[in-house]
Design a protein around this motif. Structure first.
Motif, PDB file in Angstrom:
ATOM      1  N   LEU A  97      65.993 -64.311  28.322  1.00  0.00           N
ATOM      2  CA  LEU A  97      66.325 -62.850  28.400  1.00  0.00           C
ATOM      3  C   LEU A  97      65.484 -62.164  27.465  1.00  0.00           C
ATOM      4  O   LEU A  97      65.060 -62.947  26.158  1.00  0.00           O
ATOM      5  CB  LEU A  97      67.675 -62.898  27.951  1.00  0.00           C
ATOM      6  N   ASN A  98      64.825 -61.300  27.598  1.00  0.00           N
ATOM      7  CA  ASN A  98      63.950 -60.602  26.654  1.00  0.00           C
ATOM      8  C   ASN A  98      64.447 -59.092  26.186  1.00  0.00           C
ATOM      9  O   ASN A  98      64.913 -58.300  27.019  1.00  0.00           O
ATOM     10  CB  ASN A  98      62.726 -60.145  27.303  1.00  0.00           C
ATOM     11  N   LEU A  99      64.783 -59.123  24.924  1.00  0.00           N
ATOM     12  CA  LEU A  99      65.269 -58.020  24.305  1.00  0.00           C
ATOM     13  C   LEU A  99      64.386 -57.159  23.567  1.00  0.00           C
ATOM     14  O   LEU A  99      63.720 -57.854  22.861  1.00  0.00           O
ATOM     15  CB  LEU A  99      66.417 -58.284  23.287  1.00  0.00           C
ATOM     16  N   LEU A 100      64.250 -56.032  23.944  1.00  0.00           N
ATOM     17  CA  LEU A 100      63.049 -55.180  23.327  1.00  0.00           C
ATOM     18  C   LEU A 100      63.815 -53.998  22.707  1.00  0.00           C
ATOM     19  O   LEU A 100      64.598 -53.255  23.111  1.00  0.00           O
ATOM     20  CB  LEU A 100      62.395 -54.609  24.699  1.00  0.00           C
ATOM     21  N   ARG A 101      62.822 -53.694  21.462  1.00  0.00           N
ATOM     22  CA  ARG A 101      63.537 -52.403  20.769  1.00  0.00           C
ATOM     23  C   ARG A 101      62.520 -51.682  20.322  1.00  0.00           C
ATOM     24  O   ARG A 101      61.338 -51.907  20.204  1.00  0.00           O
ATOM     25  CB  ARG A 101      64.355 -52.963  19.390  1.00  0.00           C
ATOM     26  N   THR A 102      62.900 -50.258  20.262  1.00  0.00           N
ATOM     27  CA  THR A 102      61.725 -49.283  19.958  1.00  0.00           C
ATOM     28  C   THR A 102      61.627 -49.129  18.236  1.00  0.00           C
ATOM     29  O   THR A 102      60.503 -48.653  17.972  1.00  0.00           O
ATOM     30  CB  THR A 102      62.083 -47.992  20.306  1.00  0.00           C
ATOM     31  N   GLU A 103      62.454 -49.889  17.481  1.00  0.00           N
ATOM     32  CA  GLU A 103      62.395 -49.957  16.157  1.00  0.00           C
ATOM     33  C   GLU A 103      61.847 -51.077  15.644  1.00  0.00           C
ATOM     34  O   GLU A 103      62.279 -52.426  16.188  1.00  0.00           O
ATOM     35  CB  GLU A 103      63.534 -49.597  15.356  1.00  0.00           C
ATOM     36  N   PRO A 104      61.036 -51.474  14.637  1.00  0.00           N
ATOM     37  CA  PRO A 104      60.757 -52.997  14.143  1.00  0.00           C
ATOM     38  C   PRO A 104      61.815 -53.590  13.267  1.00  0.00           C
ATOM     39  O   PRO A 104      62.644 -52.604  13.032  1.00  0.00           O
ATOM     40  CB  PRO A 104      59.470 -52.512  13.333  1.00  0.00           C
ATOM     41  N   GLY A 105      61.714 -54.772  13.036  1.00  0.00           N
ATOM     42  CA  GLY A 105      62.967 -55.226  12.262  1.00  0.00           C
ATOM     43  C   GLY A 105      63.673 -55.996  12.839  1.00  0.00           C
ATOM     44  O   GLY A 105      63.540 -56.351  14.199  1.00  0.00           O
ATOM     45  N   GLU A 106      64.517 -56.826  12.133  1.00  0.00           N
ATOM     46  CA  GLU A 106      65.191 -58.170  12.951  1.00  0.00           C
ATOM     47  C   GLU A 106      66.454 -57.639  13.269  1.00  0.00           C
ATOM     48  O   GLU A 106      66.988 -56.535  12.926  1.00  0.00           O
ATOM     49  CB  GLU A 106      65.750 -58.842  11.816  1.00  0.00           C
ATOM     50  N   LEU A 107      66.804 -58.109  14.666  1.00  0.00           N
ATOM     51  CA  LEU A 107      68.058 -57.765  15.171  1.00  0.00           C
ATOM     52  C   LEU A 107      69.167 -58.542  14.539  1.00  0.00           C
ATOM     53  O   LEU A 107      69.006 -59.392  14.072  1.00  0.00           O
ATOM     54  CB  LEU A 107      67.986 -58.109  16.747  1.00  0.00           C
ATOM     55  N   ASN A 108      70.201 -57.624  14.524  1.00  0.00           N
ATOM     56  CA  ASN A 108      71.289 -58.344  13.411  1.00  0.00           C
ATOM     57  C   ASN A 108      71.915 -59.533  14.029  1.00  0.00           C
ATOM     58  O   ASN A 108      71.718 -59.901  15.447  1.00  0.00           O
ATOM     59  CB  ASN A 108      72.476 -57.169  13.214  1.00  0.00           C
ATOM     60  N   ARG A 109      72.192 -60.425  13.309  1.00  0.00           N
ATOM     61  CA  ARG A 109      72.734 -61.781  13.685  1.00  0.00           C
ATOM     62  C   ARG A 109      73.901 -61.633  14.768  1.00  0.00           C
ATOM     63  O   ARG A 109      73.979 -62.390  15.726  1.00  0.00           O
ATOM     64  CB  ARG A 109      73.273 -62.567  12.555  1.00  0.00           C
ATOM     65  N   LEU A 110      74.799 -60.961  14.665  1.00  0.00           N
ATOM     66  CA  LEU A 110      76.114 -60.671  15.648  1.00  0.00           C
ATOM     67  C   LEU A 110      75.365 -60.299  17.109  1.00  0.00           C
ATOM     68  O   LEU A 110      75.697 -60.904  18.077  1.00  0.00           O
ATOM     69  CB  LEU A 110      76.951 -59.629  15.132  1.00  0.00           C
ATOM     70  N   ASP A 111      74.394 -59.511  17.083  1.00  0.00           N
ATOM     71  CA  ASP A 111      73.876 -59.151  18.433  1.00  0.00           C
ATOM     72  C   ASP A 111      73.115 -60.163  19.019  1.00  0.00           C
ATOM     73  O   ASP A 111      73.068 -60.498  20.115  1.00  0.00           O
ATOM     74  CB  ASP A 111      72.898 -57.987  18.228  1.00  0.00           C
ATOM     75  N   LEU A 112      72.439 -61.244  18.144  1.00  0.00           N
ATOM     76  CA  LEU A 112      71.695 -62.241  18.801  1.00  0.00           C
ATOM     77  C   LEU A 112      72.756 -63.074  19.440  1.00  0.00           C
ATOM     78  O   LEU A 112      72.290 -63.599  20.377  1.00  0.00           O
ATOM     79  CB  LEU A 112      70.827 -62.745  17.605  1.00  0.00           C
ATOM     80  N   ARG A 113      73.839 -63.393  18.642  1.00  0.00           N
ATOM     81  CA  ARG A 113      74.976 -64.401  19.060  1.00  0.00           C
ATOM     82  C   ARG A 113      75.338 -63.911  20.293  1.00  0.00           C
ATOM     83  O   ARG A 113      75.693 -64.626  21.206  1.00  0.00           O
ATOM     84  CB  ARG A 113      75.791 -64.555  17.980  1.00  0.00           C
ATOM     85  N   THR A 114      75.594 -62.736  20.380  1.00  0.00           N
ATOM     86  CA  THR A 114      76.453 -61.975  21.485  1.00  0.00           C
ATOM     87  C   THR A 114      75.459 -62.144  22.547  1.00  0.00           C
ATOM     88  O   THR A 114      75.802 -62.642  23.768  1.00  0.00           O
ATOM     89  CB  THR A 114      76.669 -60.716  21.322  1.00  0.00           C
ATOM     90  N   ALA A 115      74.087 -61.964  22.600  1.00  0.00           N
ATOM     91  CA  ALA A 115      73.287 -62.100  23.650  1.00  0.00           C
ATOM     92  C   ALA A 115      72.943 -63.603  24.285  1.00  0.00           C
ATOM     93  O   ALA A 115      73.036 -63.564  25.352  1.00  0.00           O
ATOM     94  CB  ALA A 115      71.725 -61.646  23.148  1.00  0.00           C
ATOM     95  N   GLN A 116      72.819 -64.537  23.309  1.00  0.00           N
ATOM     96  CA  GLN A 116      73.028 -65.897  23.553  1.00  0.00           C
ATOM     97  C   GLN A 116      74.383 -66.299  24.399  1.00  0.00           C
ATOM     98  O   GLN A 116      74.211 -67.007  25.504  1.00  0.00           O
ATOM     99  CB  GLN A 116      72.888 -66.620  22.303  1.00  0.00           C
ATOM    100  N   ALA A 117      75.373 -65.700  23.953  1.00  0.00           N
ATOM    101  CA  ALA A 117      76.566 -66.076  24.461  1.00  0.00           C
ATOM    102  C   ALA A 117      76.745 -65.522  25.869  1.00  0.00           C
ATOM    103  O   ALA A 117      77.107 -66.047  26.759  1.00  0.00           O
ATOM    104  CB  ALA A 117      77.989 -65.483  23.632  1.00  0.00           C
ATOM    105  N   LEU A 118      76.431 -64.325  26.272  1.00  0.00           N
ATOM    106  CA  LEU A 118      76.333 -63.759  27.432  1.00  0.00           C
ATOM    107  C   LEU A 118      75.434 -64.431  28.426  1.00  0.00           C
ATOM    108  O   LEU A 118      75.569 -64.831  29.483  1.00  0.00           O
ATOM    109  CB  LEU A 118      75.861 -62.253  27.350  1.00  0.00           C
ATOM    110  N   ALA A 119      73.992 -64.699  27.789  1.00  0.00           N
ATOM    111  CA  ALA A 119      73.194 -65.465  28.613  1.00  0.00           C
ATOM    112  C   ALA A 119      73.717 -67.159  29.142  1.00  0.00           C
ATOM    113  O   ALA A 119      73.540 -67.682  30.184  1.00  0.00           O
ATOM    114  CB  ALA A 119      71.743 -65.760  27.626  1.00  0.00           C
ATOM    115  N   ASP A 120      74.464 -67.506  27.995  1.00  0.00           N
ATOM    116  CA  ASP A 120      74.950 -68.917  28.453  1.00  0.00           C
ATOM    117  C   ASP A 120      76.205 -68.776  29.475  1.00  0.00           C
ATOM    118  O   ASP A 120      76.052 -69.751  30.430  1.00  0.00           O
ATOM    119  CB  ASP A 120      75.479 -69.514  26.754  1.00  0.00           C
ATOM    120  N   VAL A 121      77.043 -67.888  29.242  1.00  0.00           N
ATOM    121  CA  VAL A 121      77.981 -67.654  30.451  1.00  0.00           C
ATOM    122  C   VAL A 121      77.483 -67.415  31.826  1.00  0.00           C
ATOM    123  O   VAL A 121      77.735 -67.918  32.748  1.00  0.00           O
ATOM    124  CB  VAL A 121      78.764 -66.664  30.118  1.00  0.00           C
TER     125      VAL A 121
END
Length: 237
Positions: A135-159
């Motif tokens: 899964l590729n998450l793209l943002r128009t702003e630079p900087g780290e994606l918050n940890r909760l969103d990363l964990r949520t994305a991984q959980a969705l991908a896992d399911v």
């Protein structure tokens, strides 16, 4: 979107993904729903998804827009980028500043910056030792994606991964059962053909079986096909 409504929406998405474990579903529709849900619920601007075919070759399977699909396509063409690396390494790949991306990712970098993206994250779609895509998450702003969103994305991908692998296992199981049933049916027909030949040629069942095998081998035919023709009197020795 308020925190409460976001949580409710997340539960709905997880429930929909979990339904693939028990109901028939369309894989393409599932993956499209996954990328659109990530765009809706996470702090990202666009999402793309690559899925591996039976030979392990990645293909663009879903995206939230033409820009994200272009970025995915460029990664495939260049055979590198965060999404490709996430698939290869089975680890989350962080690119908080695409402008500073490694030179080996120049194709991805040029396409992403041209499309207005400033940061990206590759999320592997994996279950234990098996990785089926990313899964590729793209943002128009630079900087780290918050940890909760990363964990949520991984959980969705896992399911979603569990659902896809579950469906593949069911298909393989169905194929095995069909092959077994065909083998059983073929064996019944072979026994019938042996009986026909034993009776018409006054030979033993073993000798009849030898006739069937010899004819099948000499004519490059499956034994079951020869037996069926004998039973239906389409083949006479």
């Amino acid at each position: 979107m308020t925190k409460t409504s976001r949580q409710e929406r997340l539960l709905e998405v997880f429930a929909t993904l979990a339904d693939t474990l028990v109901d028939d579903y369309d894989t393409v529709e599932l993956l499209q729903m996954l990328v659109e849900s990530c765009q809706e619920l996470l702090d990202v601007s666009a999402v793309g998804l690559l899925l591996a075919d039976a030979d392990g070759n990645l293909e663009v399977m879903a995206s939230t827009g033409e820009d994200s699909e272009l970025v995915e396509t460029i990664q495939l063409a260049a055979e590198d980028g965060p999404c490709i690396e996430a698939f290869r390494t089975t680890s989350v790949v962080h690119v908080p500043d695409i402008a500073s991306a490694p030179e080996r990712w120049r194709g991805f970098k040029a396409a992403a910056l041209h499309s207005g993206f400033a940061s990206a994250y590759g999320i592997p779609m994996r279950l234990r030792e098996e990785t089926i895509g990313s899964l590729n998450l793209l943002r128009t702003e630079p900087g780290e994606l918050n940890r909760l969103d990363l964990r949520t994305a991984q959980a969705l991908a896992d399911v979603a991964t569990i659902g896809i692998l579950h469906e593949r296992a069911l298909r393989a199981s169905d194929l095995t059962r069909r092959q077994l049933q065909l083998a059983l049916n073929s064996r019944v027909t072979i026994e019938q053909a042996k009986g026909v030949l034993a009776h018409t040629h006054d030979i033993s069942p073993e000798e009849a079986f030898g006739l069937l095998r010899t004819h099948a081998r000499s004519h490059s035919l499956p034994l079951g096909v020869v037996a069926e023709r004998v039973v239906h009197r389409e083949l006479i020795f």
